[in-house]
Design a protein around this motif. Structure first.
Motif, PDB file in Angstrom:
ATOM      1  N   SER A  93       0.834  -1.211   0.000  1.00 23.94           N
ATOM      2  CA  SER A  93       0.000   0.000   0.000  1.00 23.94           C
ATOM      3  C   SER A  93       0.866   1.257   0.000  1.00 23.94           C
ATOM      4  O   SER A  93       0.520   2.257  -0.647  1.00 23.94           O
ATOM      5  N   ARG A  94       1.983   1.215   0.681  1.00 26.95           N
ATOM      6  CA  ARG A  94       2.899   2.366   0.657  1.00 26.95           C
ATOM      7  C   ARG A  94       3.473   2.564  -0.746  1.00 26.95           C
ATOM      8  O   ARG A  94       3.636   3.696  -1.212  1.00 26.95           O
ATOM      9  N   ALA A  95       3.771   1.462  -1.421  1.00 30.33           N
ATOM     10  CA  ALA A  95       4.255   1.546  -2.800  1.00 30.33           C
ATOM     11  C   ALA A  95       3.148   2.080  -3.718  1.00 30.33           C
ATOM     12  O   ALA A  95       3.419   2.894  -4.613  1.00 30.33           O
ATOM     13  N   GLN A  96       1.894   1.649  -3.483  1.00 31.09           N
ATOM     14  CA  GLN A  96       0.775   2.139  -4.278  1.00 31.09           C
ATOM     15  C   GLN A  96       0.583   3.647  -4.101  1.00 31.09           C
ATOM     16  O   GLN A  96       0.315   4.362  -5.063  1.00 31.09           O
ATOM     17  N   VAL A  97       0.711   4.123  -2.858  1.00 29.36           N
ATOM     18  CA  VAL A  97       0.561   5.554  -2.595  1.00 29.36           C
ATOM     19  C   VAL A  97       1.643   6.339  -3.343  1.00 29.36           C
ATOM     20  O   VAL A  97       1.361   7.393  -3.920  1.00 29.36           O
ATOM     21  N   ALA A  98       2.858   5.810  -3.359  1.00 31.23           N
ATOM     22  CA  ALA A  98       3.939   6.481  -4.107  1.00 31.23           C
ATOM     23  C   ALA A  98       3.595   6.539  -5.598  1.00 31.23           C
ATOM     24  O   ALA A  98       3.822   7.565  -6.255  1.00 31.23           O
ATOM     25  N   LYS A  99       3.025   5.478  -6.135  1.00 32.42           N
ATOM     26  CA  LYS A  99       2.629   5.466  -7.549  1.00 32.42           C
ATOM     27  C   LYS A  99       1.458   6.423  -7.794  1.00 32.42           C
ATOM     28  O   LYS A  99       1.380   7.054  -8.839  1.00 32.42           O
ATOM     29  N   LEU A 115      -4.702   2.537 -10.261  1.00 26.86           N
ATOM     30  CA  LEU A 115      -3.968   2.284  -9.019  1.00 26.86           C
ATOM     31  C   LEU A 115      -4.909   2.316  -7.814  1.00 26.86           C
ATOM     32  O   LEU A 115      -4.792   1.498  -6.904  1.00 26.86           O
ATOM     33  N   ALA A 116      -5.830   3.265  -7.816  1.00 26.37           N
ATOM     34  CA  ALA A 116      -6.792   3.373  -6.715  1.00 26.37           C
ATOM     35  C   ALA A 116      -7.671   2.126  -6.654  1.00 26.37           C
ATOM     36  O   ALA A 116      -8.024   1.663  -5.561  1.00 26.37           O
ATOM     37  N   HIS A 117      -8.008   1.549  -7.806  1.00 23.27           N
ATOM     38  CA  HIS A 117      -8.813   0.319  -7.835  1.00 23.27           C
ATOM     39  C   HIS A 117      -8.110  -0.806  -7.077  1.00 23.27           C
ATOM     40  O   HIS A 117      -8.715  -1.497  -6.265  1.00 23.27           O
ATOM     41  N   SER A 118      -6.839  -0.973  -7.349  1.00 22.28           N
ATOM     42  CA  SER A 118      -6.059  -2.020  -6.692  1.00 22.28           C
ATOM     43  C   SER A 118      -5.986  -1.791  -5.185  1.00 22.28           C
ATOM     44  O   SER A 118      -6.161  -2.717  -4.387  1.00 22.28           O
ATOM     45  N   SER A 123      -7.542  -3.090   0.442  1.00 23.19           N
ATOM     46  CA  SER A 123      -7.947  -2.502   1.718  1.00 23.19           C
ATOM     47  C   SER A 123      -9.262  -3.093   2.206  1.00 23.19           C
ATOM     48  O   SER A 123      -9.410  -3.411   3.383  1.00 23.19           O
ATOM     49  N   ALA A 124     -10.210  -3.240   1.307  1.00 24.31           N
ATOM     50  CA  ALA A 124     -11.508  -3.807   1.669  1.00 24.31           C
ATOM     51  C   ALA A 124     -11.353  -5.244   2.168  1.00 24.31           C
ATOM     52  O   ALA A 124     -12.028  -5.649   3.119  1.00 24.31           O
ATOM     53  N   ALA A 125     -10.446  -5.994   1.556  1.00 29.63           N
ATOM     54  CA  ALA A 125     -10.248  -7.392   1.942  1.00 29.63           C
ATOM     55  C   ALA A 125      -9.748  -7.543   3.378  1.00 29.63           C
ATOM     56  O   ALA A 125      -9.980  -8.565   4.010  1.00 29.63           O
ATOM     57  N   LEU A 126      -9.078  -6.499   3.895  1.00 27.74           N
ATOM     58  CA  LEU A 126      -8.544  -6.559   5.258  1.00 27.74           C
ATOM     59  C   LEU A 126      -9.344  -5.715   6.254  1.00 27.74           C
ATOM     60  O   LEU A 126      -8.973  -5.635   7.424  1.00 27.74           O
ATOM     61  N   GLY A 127     -10.409  -5.081   5.800  1.00 27.11           N
ATOM     62  CA  GLY A 127     -11.241  -4.299   6.706  1.00 27.11           C
ATOM     63  C   GLY A 127     -10.925  -2.817   6.734  1.00 27.11           C
ATOM     64  O   GLY A 127     -11.395  -2.104   7.613  1.00 27.11           O
ATOM     65  N   GLY A 128     -10.172  -2.330   5.782  1.00 26.62           N
ATOM     66  CA  GLY A 128      -9.833  -0.910   5.720  1.00 26.62           C
ATOM     67  C   GLY A 128     -10.917  -0.128   4.997  1.00 26.62           C
ATOM     68  O   GLY A 128     -10.739   0.286   3.854  1.00 26.62           O
ATOM     69  N   ASN A 129     -12.043   0.078   5.665  1.00 29.73           N
ATOM     70  CA  ASN A 129     -13.212   0.703   5.038  1.00 29.73           C
ATOM     71  C   ASN A 129     -12.937   2.115   4.526  1.00 29.73           C
ATOM     72  O   ASN A 129     -13.360   2.481   3.431  1.00 29.73           O
ATOM     73  N   ARG A 130     -12.262   2.918   5.321  1.00 23.93           N
ATOM     74  CA  ARG A 130     -12.023   4.313   4.922  1.00 23.93           C
ATOM     75  C   ARG A 130     -11.092   4.378   3.702  1.00 23.93           C
ATOM     76  O   ARG A 130     -11.357   5.107   2.758  1.00 23.93           O
ATOM     77  N   VAL A 131     -10.026   3.604   3.745  1.00 19.46           N
ATOM     78  CA  VAL A 131      -9.115   3.566   2.595  1.00 19.46           C
ATOM     79  C   VAL A 131      -9.877   3.098   1.359  1.00 19.46           C
ATOM     80  O   VAL A 131      -9.767   3.707   0.287  1.00 19.46           O
ATOM     81  N   ALA A 135     -10.405   5.298  -1.921  1.00 24.49           N
ATOM     82  CA  ALA A 135      -9.823   4.769  -3.159  1.00 24.49           C
ATOM     83  C   ALA A 135     -10.898   4.583  -4.224  1.00 24.49           C
ATOM     84  O   ALA A 135     -10.640   4.804  -5.415  1.00 24.49           O
ATOM     85  N   LYS A 136     -12.108   4.205  -3.804  1.00 22.33           N
ATOM     86  CA  LYS A 136     -13.191   4.037  -4.783  1.00 22.33           C
ATOM     87  C   LYS A 136     -13.530   5.377  -5.439  1.00 22.33           C
ATOM     88  O   LYS A 136     -13.803   5.431  -6.631  1.00 22.33           O
ATOM     89  N   ILE A 137     -13.499   6.450  -4.670  1.00 27.05           N
ATOM     90  CA  ILE A 137     -13.739   7.775  -5.246  1.00 27.05           C
ATOM     91  C   ILE A 137     -12.641   8.106  -6.255  1.00 27.05           C
ATOM     92  O   ILE A 137     -12.914   8.536  -7.377  1.00 27.05           O
ATOM     93  N   GLY A 138     -11.379   7.877  -5.859  1.00 29.32           N
ATOM     94  CA  GLY A 138     -10.262   8.113  -6.779  1.00 29.32           C
ATOM     95  C   GLY A 138     -10.358   7.251  -8.023  1.00 29.32           C
ATOM     96  O   GLY A 138     -10.071   7.707  -9.133  1.00 29.32           O
ATOM     97  N   GLU A 139     -10.790   6.011  -7.840  1.00 30.29           N
ATOM     98  CA  GLU A 139     -10.958   5.096  -8.965  1.00 30.29           C
ATOM     99  C   GLU A 139     -12.042   5.599  -9.924  1.00 30.29           C
ATOM    100  O   GLU A 139     -11.827   5.693 -11.128  1.00 30.29           O
ATOM    101  N   SER A 140     -13.202   5.918  -9.377  1.00 26.14           N
ATOM    102  CA  SER A 140     -14.330   6.335 -10.214  1.00 26.14           C
ATOM    103  C   SER A 140     -13.998   7.575 -11.030  1.00 26.14           C
ATOM    104  O   SER A 140     -14.252   7.624 -12.233  1.00 26.14           O
TER     105      SER A 140
END
Length: 188
Positions: A93-99, A115-118, A123-131, A135-140
């Motif tokens: 996730s830190r690498a994704q944020v850098a990208k 990148l936001a989609h990934s 994040s959702a798979a681990l319970g990171g609801n806010r992330v 990210a869904k907003i950034g993706e859309s």
């Protein structure tokens, strides 16, 4: 508008199933492409939250973390496997944020959306609801080639760090310490 200029516009993203309003909004973006672009430096996620939420039909999660997701993973797969997944998430996730920052710097809204989609899915798979919701907003917006996607980045970066910190302190990490010399040995 030449065919060369029109191709990137027509190569848009619209998830299915979609409503008539979704389709109309997508067509409106095609028609007005280039006329209403706001430079990313002029966007402010906090000020534009209502506009962004209405355009993407996504609300930012108020419950930042769903602890039951990670706890159920521990119960099902054990501490070691869950801790390994958490470590992988923290690093990736830190690498994704850098990208994401790089896509923002280069004004690549579509890349930002991909990148936001990934990041959303992991994040959702681990319970990171806010992330996941940020990210869904950034993706859309990003996949719609809308530079408004970049406005979510500061809050998304903060949410990723907060969620990564939560994961690093989770009880599974203490029960299954990082292997010696691992890249995340000092993450907690």
């Amino acid at each position: 508008l030449s065919l060369h200029d029109a191709l990137p516009i027509l190569n848009d993203y619209l998830s299915k199933p979609c409503t008539r309003l979704d389709l109309e909004a997508c067509i409106a973006r095609w028609i007005h492409r280039g006329d209403d672009k706001t430079p990313a430096s002029n966007l402010n996620f906090d000020q534009d939250r209502k506009k962004i939420a209405s355009e993407t039909k996504v609300q930012v999660a108020t419950n930042a973390i769903d602890a039951s997701v990670l706890d159920s993973m521990v119960n099902r797969y054990g501490d070691a496997a869950t801790a390994n997944l958490a470590r992988i998430y923290i690093e990736s996730s830190r690498a994704q944020v850098a990208k994401l920052r790089e896509a923002h710097t280069n004004q690549q809204a579509k890349m930002f959306g991909e990148l936001a989609h990934s990041l959303k899915s992991a994040s959702a798979a681990l319970g990171g609801n806010r992330v996941a919701s940020l990210a869904k907003i950034g993706e859309s917006l990003g996949l719609a080639h809308d530079n408004a996607a970049f406005a979510v980045l500061p809050e998304l970066e903060t949410a990723v760090e907060e969620f990564s910190s939560y994961l690093a302190k989770h009880r599974c990490m203490a029960a299954a310490p990082s292997p010696e010399g691992g890249a995340l040995a000092n993450a907690a």
